[in-house]
Design an enzyme around this catalytic site. Structure first.
Site, PDB file in Angstrom:
ATOM      1  N   SER A  67       0.861  -1.188   0.000  1.00  0.00           N
ATOM      2  CA  SER A  67       0.000   0.000   0.000  1.00  0.00           C
ATOM      3  C   SER A  67       0.892   1.229   0.000  1.00  0.00           C
ATOM      4  O   SER A  67       2.053   1.153   0.436  1.00  0.00           O
ATOM      5  CB  SER A  67      -0.870   0.000   1.267  1.00  0.00           C
ATOM      6  OG  SER A  67      -1.548   1.245   1.414  1.00  0.00           O
ATOM      7  N   TYR A  87      -2.900  -0.538  10.320  1.00  0.00           N
ATOM      8  CA  TYR A  87      -2.817  -0.968   8.914  1.00  0.00           C
ATOM      9  C   TYR A  87      -1.480  -0.516   8.320  1.00  0.00           C
ATOM     10  O   TYR A  87      -0.791  -1.286   7.646  1.00  0.00           O
ATOM     11  CB  TYR A  87      -3.998  -0.369   8.161  1.00  0.00           C
ATOM     12  CG  TYR A  87      -4.082  -0.701   6.694  1.00  0.00           C
ATOM     13  CD1 TYR A  87      -4.680  -1.884   6.258  1.00  0.00           C
ATOM     14  CD2 TYR A  87      -3.596   0.180   5.732  1.00  0.00           C
ATOM     15  CE1 TYR A  87      -4.781  -2.174   4.908  1.00  0.00           C
ATOM     16  CE2 TYR A  87      -3.701  -0.103   4.381  1.00  0.00           C
ATOM     17  CZ  TYR A  87      -4.294  -1.281   3.970  1.00  0.00           C
ATOM     18  OH  TYR A  87      -4.391  -1.567   2.634  1.00  0.00           O
TER      19      TYR A  87
HETATM   20  N1  NAD Z   1      -8.592  -0.613  -1.900  1.00  0.00           N
HETATM   21  C1  NAD Z   1      -7.579   0.184  -1.576  1.00  0.00           C
HETATM   22  O1  NAD Z   1      -7.686   1.425  -1.546  1.00  0.00           O
HETATM   23  C2  NAD Z   1      -6.244  -0.423  -1.241  1.00  0.00           C
HETATM   24  C3  NAD Z   1      -5.145   0.438  -1.155  1.00  0.00           C
HETATM   25  C4  NAD Z   1      -3.910  -0.097  -0.852  1.00  0.00           C
HETATM   26  C5  NAD Z   1      -3.773  -1.460  -0.647  1.00  0.00           C
HETATM   27  N2  NAD Z   1      -4.872  -2.269  -0.719  1.00  0.00           N
HETATM   28  C6  NAD Z   1      -4.667  -3.696  -0.498  1.00  0.00           C
HETATM   29  O2  NAD Z   1      -5.144  -4.413  -1.612  1.00  0.00           O
HETATM   30  C7  NAD Z   1      -5.451  -5.748  -1.215  1.00  0.00           C
HETATM   31  C8  NAD Z   1      -6.803  -6.137  -1.773  1.00  0.00           C
HETATM   32  O3  NAD Z   1      -7.803  -5.317  -1.177  1.00  0.00           O
HETATM   33  P1  NAD Z   1      -9.057  -4.767  -1.971  1.00  0.00           P
HETATM   34  O4  NAD Z   1      -9.075  -3.299  -1.790  1.00  0.00           O
HETATM   35  O5  NAD Z   1      -9.073  -5.344  -3.340  1.00  0.00           O
HETATM   36  O6  NAD Z   1     -10.233  -5.317  -1.035  1.00  0.00           O
HETATM   37  P2  NAD Z   1     -11.439  -6.344  -1.339  1.00  0.00           P
HETATM   38  O7  NAD Z   1     -12.253  -6.319  -0.103  1.00  0.00           O
HETATM   39  O8  NAD Z   1     -12.095  -6.017  -2.626  1.00  0.00           O
HETATM   40  O9  NAD Z   1     -10.699  -7.738  -1.501  1.00  0.00           O
HETATM   41  C9  NAD Z   1     -10.040  -8.363  -0.432  1.00  0.00           C
HETATM   42  C10 NAD Z   1     -10.158  -9.867  -0.653  1.00  0.00           C
HETATM   43  O10 NAD Z   1      -9.343 -10.508   0.339  1.00  0.00           O
HETATM   44  C11 NAD Z   1     -10.088 -11.593   0.842  1.00  0.00           C
HETATM   45  N3  NAD Z   1      -9.613 -11.927   2.181  1.00  0.00           N
HETATM   46  C12 NAD Z   1      -9.780 -11.235   3.319  1.00  0.00           C
HETATM   47  N4  NAD Z   1      -9.242 -11.901   4.343  1.00  0.00           N
HETATM   48  C13 NAD Z   1      -8.737 -13.062   3.840  1.00  0.00           C
HETATM   49  C14 NAD Z   1      -8.077 -14.165   4.401  1.00  0.00           C
HETATM   50  N5  NAD Z   1      -7.854 -14.260   5.725  1.00  0.00           N
HETATM   51  N6  NAD Z   1      -7.647 -15.157   3.590  1.00  0.00           N
HETATM   52  C15 NAD Z   1      -7.900 -15.100   2.262  1.00  0.00           C
HETATM   53  N7  NAD Z   1      -8.556 -14.094   1.668  1.00  0.00           N
HETATM   54  C16 NAD Z   1      -8.970 -13.080   2.450  1.00  0.00           C
HETATM   55  C17 NAD Z   1     -11.532 -11.126   0.865  1.00  0.00           C
HETATM   56  O11 NAD Z   1     -12.455 -12.193   0.934  1.00  0.00           O
HETATM   57  C18 NAD Z   1     -11.591 -10.362  -0.449  1.00  0.00           C
HETATM   58  O12 NAD Z   1     -11.972 -11.192  -1.532  1.00  0.00           O
HETATM   59  C19 NAD Z   1      -5.344  -5.763   0.318  1.00  0.00           C
HETATM   60  O13 NAD Z   1      -4.111  -6.293   0.721  1.00  0.00           O
HETATM   61  C20 NAD Z   1      -5.431  -4.300   0.662  1.00  0.00           C
HETATM   62  O14 NAD Z   1      -4.827  -4.010   1.895  1.00  0.00           O
HETATM   63  C21 NAD Z   1      -6.097  -1.779  -1.023  1.00  0.00           C
END
Ligand code: NAD
Length: 254
Positions: free
Chosen positions: A142, A155
């Site tokens: 991130s 986080y």
């Molecule tokens: N959305 C943002 O703004 C953003 C920014 C920076 C980083 N991220 C990172 O991107 C990654 C994906 O997040 P996203 O935004 O696509 O969210 P999202 O909620 O769309 O997807 C997250 C996925 O992870 C799965 N998940 C959660 N806990 C889990 C576990 N214990 N084991 C296996 N799967 C699990 C969920 O079921 C979901 O399908 C994460 O690591 C998040 O921290 C997101």
């Protein structure tokens, strides 16, 4: 150009958001993709679309990671790319948090990817890609893994850990031609973000606030992240390791 032809990729958190976009992009670039997620139905839906396989996997459980890797090897006989993408969101005041919350966030954000990398290592060492442009581990970290911000300390701490793990593994595995990088998204409109923007108003208000202060005046899309992820795991990035690539419209430089 199908940069990932013949490659096999495992994407955690592949049922939704960034992980789903990455799974789709890797498949479009020719890879066979295993979609691993704690959300089995969501993983199945994405896997069905892209002709991949779905794996029920809680990345915080070492046995689940080992089973996921074994299932990939049983299906396709190789693993070339691990994309440890799954994570959990959290925002709040540091002085209002408690130990169970700390453990939940650190497990979901940092322990999970750490266990997945450990589980995949032997298979990546056996990958034929290692003899060519490199087997690859990619972490979804991130912008908050390289910068801080108020109200998101746990986080951010855990994502800094992911970047630290990436940097150290890149050095440790470099001579084996296993490349290790991280993609560092800015704000992306996904279910996780919508569930954790409480400190900044409604989700729409929060997303608009982040957009306004971003130099390119846009939030990232899952596809923006997938494009950079596909580059980092592809032969085009064969000389890149130890890189934390910000894909954030300049937000974390502002
Ligand atoms: N959305 C943002 O703004 C953003 C920014 C920076 C980083 N991220 C990172 O991107 C990654 C994906 O997040 P996203 O935004 O696509 O969210 P999202 O909620 O769309 O997807 C997250 C996925 O992870 C799965 N998940 C959660 N806990 C889990 C576990 N214990 N084991 C296996 N799967 C699990 C969920 O079921 C979901 O399908 C994460 O690591 C998040 O921290 C997101």
């Amino acid at each position: 150009m199908k940069r990932l032809q013949d490659r096999v990729a495992l994407v955690t958190g592949g049922a939704s958001g960034i992980g789903a976009a990455c799974a789709r992009r890797y498949a479009a670039e020719g890879a066979r993709v295993a979609v691993a997620d704690i959300d089995r139905d969501g993983a199945q839906a994405v896997a069905r679309d892209i002709g991949g396989i779905a794996l029920a996997c809680d990345h915080t459980q070492a046995a689940d990671g080992a089973q996921a890797v074994a299932a990939v090897l049983a299906a396709w006989g190789r693993l070339d790319v691990l994309h440890a993408n799954a994570g959990v969101g959290w925002t709040g005041r540091f002085d209002a948090t408690d130990e169970p919350t700390m453990r939940r966030v650190f497990d979901g954000v940092l322990l999970g990817p750490t266990l997945m990398a450990r589980a995949a290592l032997a298979a990546l060492r056996a990958s034929p890609a290692r003899q060519a442009d490199g087997a690859a581990i990619l972490f979804t970290a991130s912008g908050l893994g390289v910068h801080g911000r108020p109200m998101i300390s746990l986080y951010s701490a855990a994502k800094h850990g992911v970047v630290g793990l990436m940097r150290s593994l890149a050095l440790e595995l470099g001579e084996e031609n296993i490349r290790v990088n991280a993609v560092c998204p800015g704000v992306v409109d996904t279910p996780m973000v919508r569930a954790t923007t409480g400190g900044w108003g409604t989700p729409d208000e929060a997303l608009e606030m982040f957009r306004r202060v971003t130099p390119l005046r846009r939030n990232s899309t899952p596809e923006d992240i997938a494009a950079s992820a596909a580059f980092l795991v592809s032969p085009d990035a064969r000389n890149i390791t130890g890189c934390a690539l910000l894909v954030d419209g300049g937000a974390h430089e502002a």
